[in-house]
Enzyme design. Structure first.
Site, PDB file in Angstrom:
ATOM      1  N   GLY A  16       8.100 -38.498 -16.585  1.00 55.82           N
ATOM      2  CA  GLY A  16       7.387 -38.172 -15.347  1.00 55.82           C
ATOM      3  C   GLY A  16       8.226 -38.380 -14.098  1.00 55.82           C
ATOM      4  CE  LYS A  17      14.227 -38.341 -15.465  1.00 54.94           C
ATOM      5  NZ  LYS A  17      13.594 -37.957 -16.762  1.00 54.94           N
ATOM      6  CB  SER A  18      10.279 -33.807 -11.959  1.00 56.75           C
ATOM      7  OG  SER A  18      11.620 -33.670 -12.404  1.00 56.75           O
ATOM      8  CD  GLU A  85      16.500 -32.692 -14.534  1.00 51.08           C
ATOM      9  OE1 GLU A  85      17.263 -33.479 -15.132  1.00 51.08           O
ATOM     10  OE2 GLU A  85      15.357 -32.412 -14.929  1.00 51.08           O
ATOM     11  CD  GLN A  87      20.165 -35.273 -15.642  1.00 49.21           C
ATOM     12  OE1 GLN A  87      19.669 -36.071 -14.856  1.00 49.21           O
ATOM     13  NE2 GLN A  87      19.501 -34.229 -16.103  1.00 49.21           N
ATOM     14  CB  CYS A 141       7.196 -44.334 -28.812  1.00 50.35           C
ATOM     15  SG  CYS A 141       7.801 -44.108 -30.497  1.00 50.35           S
ATOM     16  CB  CYS A 144       4.494 -46.713 -32.386  1.00 44.97           C
ATOM     17  SG  CYS A 144       5.564 -47.243 -31.024  1.00 44.97           S
ATOM     18  CB  CYS A 179       9.465 -47.336 -28.606  1.00 48.65           C
ATOM     19  SG  CYS A 179       9.336 -47.689 -30.367  1.00 48.65           S
TER      20      CYS A 179
HETATM   21 ZN   LIG Z   1       7.719 -46.352 -31.283  1.00 48.67          ZN
END
Ligand SMILES: [Zn+2]
Length: 185
Positions: A16-18, A85, A87, A141, A144, A179
């Site tokens: 959810g960075k953007s 972005e 990077q 993740c 899980c 995770c």
């Molecule tokens: Zn996990």
């Protein structure tokens, strides 16, 4: 005199960075600030000249070929300079963000801080060390449901048709969030 600063929003894919970047851009817009949003010329995922989030929000953006290009194109009167972005922009972005902040802009930089094989992904780690504010986001993740620090490549051979469908509905078919326990090692 305007007081600039550097703010970093980091994390893996699907964190959810953007969306967080666009939230800050919207707030600055409501406050009447002058805003410039940059994306990299190589980032053509959802159309040029637009920063958009998985959640569907979007804002017009200028495309830049390099960090020095961002510095050259940025309006000196801009109150907020956002870079998505990060990077893609390489190590030069660290010095460029500093110089833009010195001249009075709030510089909001977002990008991947890890590679798909769990390595720190520059320039985000350097930017995080040299920022006034750091927001480190996690994804979820897919095994899980725990906080996911990482994203990894999905195996090209899949056994579950349901999984294949789920990936395409999500619009991302090459990577999944993981995770610490469930990332491949
Ligand atoms: Zn996990």
């Amino acid at each position: 005199m305007r007081q600039g600063r550097v703010e970093v929003i980091s994390g893996p894919m699907f964190a959810g960075k953007s969306e967080e970047l666009l939230r800050r851009v919207r707030r600055a817009g409501i406050a009447g600030r002058r805003i410039e949003v940059f994306t990299h010329r190589l980032d053509v995922r959802r159309g040029a000249d637009l920063v958009s989030s998985h959640a569907g929000a979007a804002h017009p953006a200028r495309s830049a070929a390099s960090a020095l290009d961002v510095e050259a194109l940025a309006d000196p009167a801009a109150d907020l300079v956002a870079v998505d972005e990060a990077q893609f922009f390489g190590q030069d972005l660290v010095a460029v963000a500093d110089r833009l902040a010195v001249r009075g802009a709030v510089v909001v930089v977002t990008g991947l801080d890890v590679t798909f094989d769990r390595r720190p992904f520059e320039p985000l780690p350097s930017l995080m060390a040299l920022a006034e504010r750091v927001t480190k986001l996690t994804a979820i993740c897919l095994v899980c449901g725990a906080d996911a620090l990482f994203h990894e490549r999905v195996e090209p051979v899949r056994e579950s048709a349901v999984q294949v469908v789920a990936e395409h509905v999500g619009g991302e078919d090459k990577y999944q969030a993981r995770c610490r326990l469930h990332v491949r090692r």
